[in-house]
Design a protein around this motif. Structure first.
Motif, mmCIF file in Angstrom:
data_model
loop_
_atom_site.group_PDB
_atom_site.id
_atom_site.type_symbol
_atom_site.label_atom_id
_atom_site.label_comp_id
_atom_site.label_asym_id
_atom_site.label_seq_id
_atom_site.Cartn_x
_atom_site.Cartn_y
_atom_site.Cartn_z
ATOM 1 N N ASP A 1 1.157 -0.820 -0.241
ATOM 2 C CA ASP A 1 0.111 0.137 0.162
ATOM 3 C C ASP A 1 1.115 1.443 -0.262
ATOM 4 O OD1 ASP A 1 -2.590 1.681 0.035
ATOM 5 O OD2 ASP A 1 -2.681 1.430 2.530
ATOM 6 N N ASN A 2 2.018 1.779 0.919
ATOM 7 C CA ASN A 2 3.033 2.585 0.872
ATOM 8 C C ASN A 2 3.979 2.422 -0.804
ATOM 9 O OD1 ASN A 2 2.551 3.142 3.649
ATOM 10 N ND2 ASN A 2 3.858 1.789 4.173
ATOM 11 N N LYS A 3 3.683 1.471 -0.502
ATOM 12 C CA LYS A 3 4.549 2.103 -2.383
ATOM 13 C C LYS A 3 3.446 2.145 -3.748
ATOM 14 C CE LYS A 3 8.354 -1.184 -1.924
ATOM 15 N NZ LYS A 3 9.158 -0.572 -1.978
ATOM 16 N N LEU A 4 2.229 2.094 -3.192
ATOM 17 C CA LEU A 4 1.468 2.150 -4.367
ATOM 18 C C LEU A 4 1.304 3.601 -4.234
ATOM 19 C CD1 LEU A 4 -0.531 -1.104 -4.411
ATOM 20 C CD2 LEU A 4 0.133 -0.306 -6.144
ATOM 21 N N LYS A 5 1.070 4.657 -2.860
ATOM 22 C CA LYS A 5 0.734 6.026 -2.486
ATOM 23 C C LYS A 5 1.546 6.612 -3.347
ATOM 24 C CE LYS A 5 -1.572 4.610 1.587
ATOM 25 N NZ LYS A 5 -0.987 4.808 3.340
ATOM 26 N N TYR A 6 3.277 5.824 -3.633
ATOM 27 C CA TYR A 6 3.953 7.040 -4.162
ATOM 28 C C TYR A 6 3.703 7.011 -5.646
ATOM 29 C CZ TYR A 6 6.967 5.891 -0.294
ATOM 30 O OH TYR A 6 7.545 5.878 1.243
ATOM 31 N N GLN A 7 2.720 6.656 -5.969
ATOM 32 C CA GLN A 7 2.321 6.349 -6.929
ATOM 33 C C GLN A 7 1.259 6.671 -7.353
ATOM 34 O OE1 GLN A 7 3.920 5.683 -9.274
ATOM 35 N NE2 GLN A 7 5.959 4.791 -8.282
ATOM 36 N N ASN A 8 0.893 7.699 -6.303
ATOM 37 C CA ASN A 8 -0.972 7.974 -6.440
ATOM 38 C C ASN A 8 -1.909 7.026 -5.815
ATOM 39 O OD1 ASN A 8 0.083 10.643 -5.342
ATOM 40 N ND2 ASN A 8 0.240 11.478 -7.647
ATOM 41 N N LYS A 9 -1.569 5.789 -5.899
ATOM 42 C CA LYS A 9 -2.677 4.906 -6.312
ATOM 43 C C LYS A 9 -2.483 3.740 -4.894
ATOM 44 C CE LYS A 9 -2.400 3.656 -10.489
ATOM 45 N NZ LYS A 9 -2.848 2.823 -11.818
ATOM 46 N N GLU A 10 -3.689 3.260 -4.855
ATOM 47 C CA GLU A 10 -3.736 2.682 -3.602
ATOM 48 C C GLU A 10 -4.047 1.042 -3.352
ATOM 49 O OE1 GLU A 10 -8.304 3.630 -2.386
ATOM 50 O OE2 GLU A 10 -6.511 4.461 -1.016
ATOM 51 N N LEU A 11 -3.715 0.001 -2.648
ATOM 52 C CA LEU A 11 -4.114 -1.029 -2.430
ATOM 53 C C LEU A 11 -5.788 -1.158 -2.490
ATOM 54 C CD1 LEU A 11 -2.968 -4.074 -2.074
ATOM 55 C CD2 LEU A 11 -3.351 -4.102 -0.205
ATOM 56 N N ILE A 12 -6.616 -1.683 -3.409
ATOM 57 C CA ILE A 12 -7.851 -2.134 -3.278
ATOM 58 C C ILE A 12 -8.762 -3.451 -2.627
ATOM 59 C CG2 ILE A 12 -9.749 -1.943 -4.899
ATOM 60 C CD1 ILE A 12 -8.038 -0.707 -7.142
ATOM 61 N N LYS A 13 -9.004 -3.029 -1.801
ATOM 62 C CA LYS A 13 -9.391 -4.140 -0.189
ATOM 63 C C LYS A 13 -11.367 -4.220 -0.876
ATOM 64 C CE LYS A 13 -6.914 -3.522 2.564
ATOM 65 N NZ LYS A 13 -6.468 -3.317 4.406
ATOM 66 N N ILE A 14 -11.586 -5.987 -2.062
ATOM 67 C CA ILE A 14 -13.279 -5.927 -2.343
ATOM 68 C C ILE A 14 -13.798 -6.536 -0.915
ATOM 69 C CG2 ILE A 14 -11.781 -6.523 -4.325
ATOM 70 C CD1 ILE A 14 -12.139 -9.688 -3.393
ATOM 71 N N ASN A 15 -15.038 -6.815 -1.517
ATOM 72 C CA ASN A 15 -16.268 -7.404 -0.416
ATOM 73 C C ASN A 15 -15.607 -8.796 -0.257
ATOM 74 O OD1 ASN A 15 -18.220 -7.807 1.506
ATOM 75 N ND2 ASN A 15 -18.901 -5.626 1.061
ATOM 76 N N THR A 16 -15.143 -9.117 0.800
ATOM 77 C CA THR A 16 -14.710 -10.641 1.052
ATOM 78 C C THR A 16 -16.398 -11.741 1.306
ATOM 79 O OG1 THR A 16 -12.545 -10.187 2.359
ATOM 80 C CG2 THR A 16 -13.395 -12.235 2.108
ATOM 81 N N TRP A 17 -17.025 -10.534 2.053
ATOM 82 C CA TRP A 17 -18.480 -11.565 1.966
ATOM 83 C C TRP A 17 -19.820 -11.459 0.998
ATOM 84 C CZ3 TRP A 17 -17.021 -13.895 6.472
ATOM 85 C CH2 TRP A 17 -16.260 -13.348 7.618
ATOM 86 N N LYS A 18 -19.466 -10.975 0.282
ATOM 87 C CA LYS A 18 -19.936 -10.688 -1.197
ATOM 88 C C LYS A 18 -19.289 -11.292 -1.863
ATOM 89 C CE LYS A 18 -22.899 -6.795 0.204
ATOM 90 N NZ LYS A 18 -23.823 -5.487 -0.345
ATOM 91 N N VAL A 19 -18.449 -10.707 -1.804
ATOM 92 C CA VAL A 19 -16.951 -12.172 -4.276
ATOM 93 C C VAL A 19 -17.062 -12.886 -3.723
ATOM 94 C CG1 VAL A 19 -15.524 -11.795 -5.125
ATOM 95 C CG2 VAL A 19 -16.423 -9.984 -4.180
ATOM 96 N N LYS A 20 -17.475 -13.648 -1.999
ATOM 97 C CA LYS A 20 -16.638 -15.334 -1.503
ATOM 98 C C LYS A 20 -16.165 -15.755 -2.603
ATOM 99 C CE LYS A 20 -21.039 -15.323 0.383
ATOM 100 N NZ LYS A 20 -22.520 -16.097 0.913
ATOM 101 N N ALA A 21 -15.001 -15.423 -3.240
ATOM 102 C CA ALA A 21 -13.800 -15.907 -3.998
ATOM 103 C C ALA A 21 -13.705 -17.023 -3.692
ATOM 104 C CB ALA A 21 -12.466 -15.013 -3.970
ATOM 105 N N SER A 22 -12.943 -18.123 -2.540
ATOM 106 C CA SER A 22 -12.825 -18.989 -1.902
ATOM 107 C C SER A 22 -13.746 -20.279 -2.774
ATOM 108 C CB SER A 22 -12.277 -19.040 -0.910
ATOM 109 O OG SER A 22 -13.658 -18.625 0.185
ATOM 110 N N GLN A 23 -15.379 -19.561 -2.793
ATOM 111 C CA GLN A 23 -16.520 -20.167 -2.997
ATOM 112 C C GLN A 23 -16.692 -20.219 -4.839
ATOM 113 O OE1 GLN A 23 -19.082 -19.307 -0.404
ATOM 114 N NE2 GLN A 23 -17.809 -19.297 1.476
#
Length: 511
Positions: free
Chosen positions: A404-426
């Motif tokens: 996240d810190n490295k991305l902030k230097y590029q004016n970006k940020e780590l994008i956190k998805i909604n775990t409970w709605k996406v349910k990537a593991s299921q």
């Protein structure tokens, strides 16, 4: 504009180290005095009738809200009442000087009456700017405990206060011409001419303020200065290249699955970290035996601690030597871990600048299970331990912070998805259904183009995370269909690479 830090070594003499140690000890006393004052105010507030009454009302309203249904009109009224009670609680905290808006310089006014007399006594060693910063540190720690649910802050013991800083570079600790000036103390810094990164940083950006750090390395203290500079850190000889594109990462307690349009990887977190459990337990047992042998009067005949004995603990020379070995082991592990995470973060950013990750509560995973479950086959209780040891060794949350810190230097940020709605593991993007699986099931069987194919669960989750919609709550099935053929090829190559390699495999990989 962001800030970044470079750390340089001091070129100290013995008398200069003694002065720094003395000033750090003064800083420790000021910090403890500030923290003690905050605890006094907090205890006094808790004992007041007004606060206890409002807190009781808040608990009752929270219970009523939990019992209400989603569309209940009563819930709206209760939430309005809750807002009024919270406002009253804030007013009470203001009366006891425990709350002011975080946007203002609340910390200075909050504890000035406590630390100003102390600072005046030590003004030859600790300047006003530095004392303000120490007070800031105490208040921030206490606010985390009071508002954010962090653990109770502890007072610093002798030798535990290892860093001190000021607000700006114009007074207090001043960096100028490769020398740190702190009052009458002038210490040169080791700044090599062939260190291109440091020379570029100092030539390009302004030093905002300085921080003096003391570290215990290989049995003795070493002294460093951290220069906080305004701007973006220079790239290290074009090695820190950041590509454009989307990257999905599925991070576990010991492994990380990475998926981009051209690369699929399943890696162990901090593979350089050695398992120190056996050595750590051996040293702790050695300390325990030594402590009991040299402090026999502190223990009862049955081996329990004698609480009535208030004598000072005696430490033998062997005990101190073992303590230093343990301390050095922890330091080495921490340095290796941070270096490994920095390398991995650079590799992830070389694949793409839009990084998606699931939200994870690592603190909850570290805790023991609440319920004790009895094993039906053996009749014994199952262990309540969960992932505390692996999270402590691998520190997955630290990797996300570095990313996240490295991305902030590029004016970006780590994008956190909604775990409970996406349910990537299921989720299965082919039939668009969710099927819950046990933790030990590491492979998914998908029916694709009339064939059954096996996909590693973490890699598939990373693929789905990479292809989420802009709302961060659902998977883009069309995009998944487009990229799935390429993903299968890269997936099979990665699984083959892991099978061929001689490296020790993590059981959670399932390979």
């Amino acid at each position: 504009m962001g800030n970044y830090t470079i750390m340089l070594t001091f070129k100290t003499e013995k008398w200069q180290e003694d002065i720094i140690n003395k000033r750090l000890e003064i800083g420790r006393k000021i910090y403890n005095a500030c923290l003690n004052e905050l605890f006094k105010r907090y205890r006094t507030m808790e004992q007041s009738k007004v606060y206890r009454k409002e807190w009781k009302n808040l608990r009752e309203i929270n219970k009523d809200i939990d019992n209400c249904k989603k569309d209940d009109k009563k819930k709206v009224k209760l939430e309005k009442k809750k807002l009024l009670i919270n406002k009253d609680l804030r007013d009470i905290k203001k009366k006891f000087k425990l709350y002011t808006p975080k946007s203002s310089k609340f910390k200075e006014a909050l504890l000035r009456s406590v630390y100003v007399p102390m600072q005046h006594y030590f003004k030859k060693h600790i300047q006003q700017e530095i004392t303000d910063k120490i007070a800031d540190r105490a208040v921030e720690t206490f606010y985390k405990y009071m508002y954010d649910g962090y653990g109770k802050p502890q007072f610093k013991k002798f030798g535990e206060f290892n860093s001190i800083e000021n607000r700006r570079n114009s007074c207090g600790i001043i960096f100028k011409g490769n020398i740190i000036k702190w009052g009458k103390l002038k210490i040169p810094i080791v700044c090599r001419k062939n260190d291109i990164y440091v020379q570029t940083a100092l030539g390009k950006d302004k030093v905002k303020y300085s921080r003096i750090v003391r570290k215990f390395v290989r049995g003795k203290y070493k002294y460093y200065v951290q220069l906080i500079l305004e701007g973006v850190p220079p790239s290290k000889l074009n090695k820190d290249t950041i590509s454009k594109g989307s990257v999905g990462i599925d991070i576990g307690t010991q492994t990380i699955a990475i998926c981009s349009k051209k690369v699929v990887k399943l890696l162990e977190l901090s593979p350089e970290i050695q398992n120190i459990d056996k050595e750590r337990k051996r040293l702790l047992m050695k300390l325990k035996r030594s402590r009991r042998a040299t402090n026999a009067s502190k223990y009862n005949k049955d081996g329990t601690l004698n609480e009535n004995n208030k004598d000072n603990w005696i430490k033998s020379n062997h005990y101190i030597k073992t303590q230093l070995q343990l301390r050095e082991m922890y330091r080495r592990q921490a340095d290796i871990r941070r270096q490994s995470h920095n390398k991995l973060a650079k590799y992830i950013l070389s694949l793409g600048d839009t990084v998606y990750v699931e939200t994870m509560n690592y603190k909850a995973l570290q805790r023991k299970a609440k319920k004790t479950i009895i094993n039906k086959k053996t009749g014994k209780c199952n262990r309540r331990k969960r992932f505390g040891k692996s999270i402590g060794n691998k520190a997955p949350s630290m990797l996300l912070d570095i990313l996240d810190n490295k991305l902030k230097y590029q004016n970006k940020e780590l994008i956190k998805i909604n775990t409970w709605k996406v349910k990537a593991s299921q989720y299965n993007h082919i039939n668009q259904k969710c099927v819950k699986k046990a933790i030990n099931e590491r492979w998914k069987v998908l029916n694709y183009k009339g064939k059954e194919i096996k996909i590693q669960r973490d890699l598939y989750s990373a693929f789905l995370i990479m292809n989420v919609n802009d709302d961060l709550e659902s998977v883009n099935n069309e995009l998944c269909d487009k990229l799935f053929d390429d993903f299968i090829i890269f997936h099979d190559q990665e699984i083959e690479r892991i099978r061929i390699s001689n490296n020790k495999r993590i059981s959670s990989m399932g390979i």
